[in-house]
Design a protein around this motif. Structure first.
Motif, PDB file in Angstrom:
ATOM      1  N   UNK A 229       0.794  -1.196   0.038  1.00 51.65           N
ATOM      2  CA  UNK A 229      -0.056   0.208  -0.215  1.00 51.65           C
ATOM      3  C   UNK A 229       0.902   1.227   0.130  1.00 51.65           C
ATOM      4  N   UNK A 230       0.426   2.255  -0.934  1.00 49.98           N
ATOM      5  CA  UNK A 230       1.131   3.384  -0.802  1.00 49.98           C
ATOM      6  C   UNK A 230       0.031   4.688  -0.624  1.00 49.98           C
ATOM      7  N   UNK A 231       0.393   5.872  -0.521  1.00 50.98           N
ATOM      8  CA  UNK A 231      -0.346   7.006  -0.638  1.00 50.98           C
ATOM      9  C   UNK A 231       0.650   8.132  -1.064  1.00 50.98           C
ATOM     10  N   UNK A 232      -0.107   9.230  -1.572  1.00 53.32           N
ATOM     11  CA  UNK A 232       0.609  10.591  -1.938  1.00 53.32           C
ATOM     12  C   UNK A 232       0.860  11.373  -0.764  1.00 53.32           C
ATOM     13  N   UNK A 233       1.768  12.441  -1.026  1.00 55.07           N
ATOM     14  CA  UNK A 233       2.150  13.255   0.106  1.00 55.07           C
ATOM     15  C   UNK A 233       0.976  14.564   0.343  1.00 55.07           C
ATOM     16  N   UNK A 234       1.361  15.520   0.652  1.00 56.84           N
ATOM     17  CA  UNK A 234       0.521  16.782   0.698  1.00 56.84           C
ATOM     18  C   UNK A 234      -0.135  17.137  -0.562  1.00 56.84           C
ATOM     19  N   UNK A 235      -1.304  17.953  -0.280  1.00 59.86           N
ATOM     20  CA  UNK A 235      -2.024  18.452  -1.553  1.00 59.86           C
ATOM     21  C   UNK A 235      -2.522  17.506  -2.449  1.00 59.86           C
ATOM     22  N   UNK A 236      -3.058  16.070  -1.789  1.00 57.14           N
ATOM     23  CA  UNK A 236      -3.629  15.184  -2.229  1.00 57.14           C
ATOM     24  C   UNK A 236      -4.900  14.864  -1.895  1.00 57.14           C
ATOM     25  N   UNK A 237      -5.748  14.090  -2.444  1.00 57.82           N
ATOM     26  CA  UNK A 237      -7.037  13.478  -1.848  1.00 57.82           C
ATOM     27  C   UNK A 237      -6.807  12.340  -0.750  1.00 57.82           C
ATOM     28  N   UNK A 238      -7.662  12.285  -0.026  1.00 55.56           N
ATOM     29  CA  UNK A 238      -7.472  10.981   1.015  1.00 55.56           C
ATOM     30  C   UNK A 238      -7.701   9.507   0.331  1.00 55.56           C
ATOM     31  N   UNK A 239      -6.568   9.452  -0.518  1.00 59.28           N
ATOM     32  CA  UNK A 239      -6.701   8.140  -1.383  1.00 59.28           C
ATOM     33  C   UNK A 239      -5.146   7.294  -1.100  1.00 59.28           C
ATOM     34  N   UNK A 240      -5.333   5.959  -1.095  1.00 57.85           N
ATOM     35  CA  UNK A 240      -4.442   5.073  -1.098  1.00 57.85           C
ATOM     36  C   UNK A 240      -4.500   4.063  -2.202  1.00 57.85           C
ATOM     37  N   UNK A 241      -3.384   3.358  -2.521  1.00 57.04           N
ATOM     38  CA  UNK A 241      -3.440   2.316  -3.746  1.00 57.04           C
ATOM     39  C   UNK A 241      -2.756   0.906  -3.215  1.00 57.04           C
ATOM     40  N   UNK A 242      -3.308   0.052  -3.498  1.00 57.74           N
ATOM     41  CA  UNK A 242      -2.975  -1.373  -3.340  1.00 57.74           C
ATOM     42  C   UNK A 242      -2.243  -1.713  -4.692  1.00 57.74           C
ATOM     43  N   UNK A 243      -0.853  -2.065  -4.691  1.00 56.40           N
ATOM     44  CA  UNK A 243      -0.066  -2.166  -5.786  1.00 56.40           C
ATOM     45  C   UNK A 243       0.574  -3.605  -5.591  1.00 56.40           C
ATOM     46  N   UNK A 244       0.729  -4.362  -6.647  1.00 55.49           N
ATOM     47  CA  UNK A 244       1.236  -5.724  -6.728  1.00 55.49           C
ATOM     48  C   UNK A 244       2.915  -5.661  -6.729  1.00 55.49           C
ATOM     49  N   UNK A 245       3.402  -6.750  -6.867  1.00 61.61           N
ATOM     50  CA  UNK A 245       5.039  -6.973  -6.564  1.00 61.61           C
ATOM     51  C   UNK A 245       5.575  -6.387  -8.256  1.00 61.61           C
ATOM     52  N   UNK A 246       4.871  -6.091  -9.270  1.00 63.81           N
ATOM     53  CA  UNK A 246       5.383  -5.474 -10.473  1.00 63.81           C
ATOM     54  C   UNK A 246       4.997  -4.006 -10.410  1.00 63.81           C
ATOM     55  N   UNK A 247       4.446  -3.538  -9.287  1.00 58.45           N
ATOM     56  CA  UNK A 247       4.311  -2.336  -9.312  1.00 58.45           C
ATOM     57  C   UNK A 247       3.014  -1.680  -9.974  1.00 58.45           C
TER      58      UNK A 247
END
Length: 337
Positions: free
Chosen positions: A59-77
């Protein structure tokens, strides 16, 4: 020009630190690039965590000035799913952590809205608790919001970690004299929770994480990572790959390696083996004096001794950065009259 000054200070400090950074003991051979984020929406990956229940998912998310969003990513990105955190704000999301609920076995994700470049501009900061989705399909997820304030005044922070044994939450400040702050054992949603300093932290910490077995924690800076015992005692300093702006750190599920990432489009995530001294132990970590009922907390004794905090060498580094920054700011001020 205030924003420019802040950015210049950060850049100049980084340059000065890199010029005098000590040589750290390298980890075992095997440092490798694990994957690169392929999603063009992931432009400022600031938090990183391994899924507690979905194998091979990060899981990852962006820094400031972004929406409250996160991403599920696999082993290939590749992005498997994008999630919105319903009802949350994202003033300056800087870190995340992932744990597993011992009662239900469900994954729990924590998102830290703790960045504060003015060191006290916000009356309080927030951490959002989200139950990990059972399926990796785009969705809006509910969250529980916990508000916090520091007992000793406002701080800028970019590190969040959860002790998997006790469930206690910790925030690590990003300062020249950084600190580890512990949250109350029981978090409240009806009041502001108080964070109290319990240990020192390396200079300009950008992230932190607890080992899966609770035997250690790691604090990331722009240039390296430092492993600590739960008492706050330093175990080892680990060299990291050269990254544009190192922002994130996490343990692999087996606790034998670290994952680290950086900001920027198509940014990479590296796997770095942990030195033998910092790998998982089978014995339960010894409690710190006065903490027999709560074994895995960084101790106040570590904070008093300054272990992991500001050393004499750090002071010299800070002075060099300050002198250089002053010159640069003066030059900019004259140019912008």
């Amino acid at each position: 020009m205030g924003d420019v000054v802040i950015r210049v200070l950060a850049v100049v400090a980084a340059i000065c630190l890199s010029a005098v950074a000590p040589a750290y003991a390298a980890a075992d051979d095997g440092m490798e690039k694990l994957f690169t984020f392929k999603d063009p929406a992931i432009t400022e990956s600031s938090g990183l965590a391994v899924s507690p229940t979905h194998e091979g998912v990060y899981y990852t998310h962006n820094d400031s000035s972004a929406a409250p969003t996160f991403y599920a990513v696999d082993g290939q990105g590749r992005t498997r799913a994008t999630f919105q955190v319903r009802g949350a704000q994202a003033r300056d999301w800087e870190a995340m952590a992932a744990t597993k609920d011992p009662a239900t076995g469900r994954g729990v994700l924590w998102f830290a809205d703790i960045g504060d470049n003015l060191d006290g501009a916000w009356p309080n900061i927030s951490v959002y608790k989200v139950m990990e989705p059972r399926t990796l399909t785009n969705a809006a997820l509910p969250a529980t919001r916990y508000r916090f304030r520091y007992a000793d005044g406002g701080r800028n922070a970019e590190g969040l970690m959860i002790n998997p044994k006790t469930g206690r939450l910790y925030v690590v400040s990003k300062e020249f004299a950084g600190s580890v702050y512990a949250a109350p054992a029981k978090l409240r949603t009806d009041r502001v929770n108080v964070l109290r300093k319990v240990a020192g932290a390396p200079i300009m910490a950008t992230d932190a994480a607890y080992a899966p077995d609770g035997s250690s924690y790691v604090v990331r800076t722009y240039f390296s990572a430092t492993l600590f015992r739960p008492s706050g005692e330093t175990i080892a300093k680990v060299s990291m790959p050269e990254l544009k702006q190192a922002e994130s750190i996490a343990y692999t599920p087996d606790g034998k390696a670290l994952l680290t990432g950086t900001e920027g489009p198509r940014s990479p995530v590296y796997r770095v083996p942990i030195p033998a001294a910092g790998r998982p132990v089978t014995a339960t970590p010894s409690p710190v004096r006065g903490e027999e009922k709560e074994e895995s907390s960084p101790s106040a004794q570590a904070a008093e001794s300054g272990d992991g905090g500001l050393t004499a060498k750090d002071v010299l580094i800070w002075l060099a950065a300050a002198v250089t920054a002053t010159g640069v700011i003066t030059f900019l001020a004259r140019r912008t009259r």
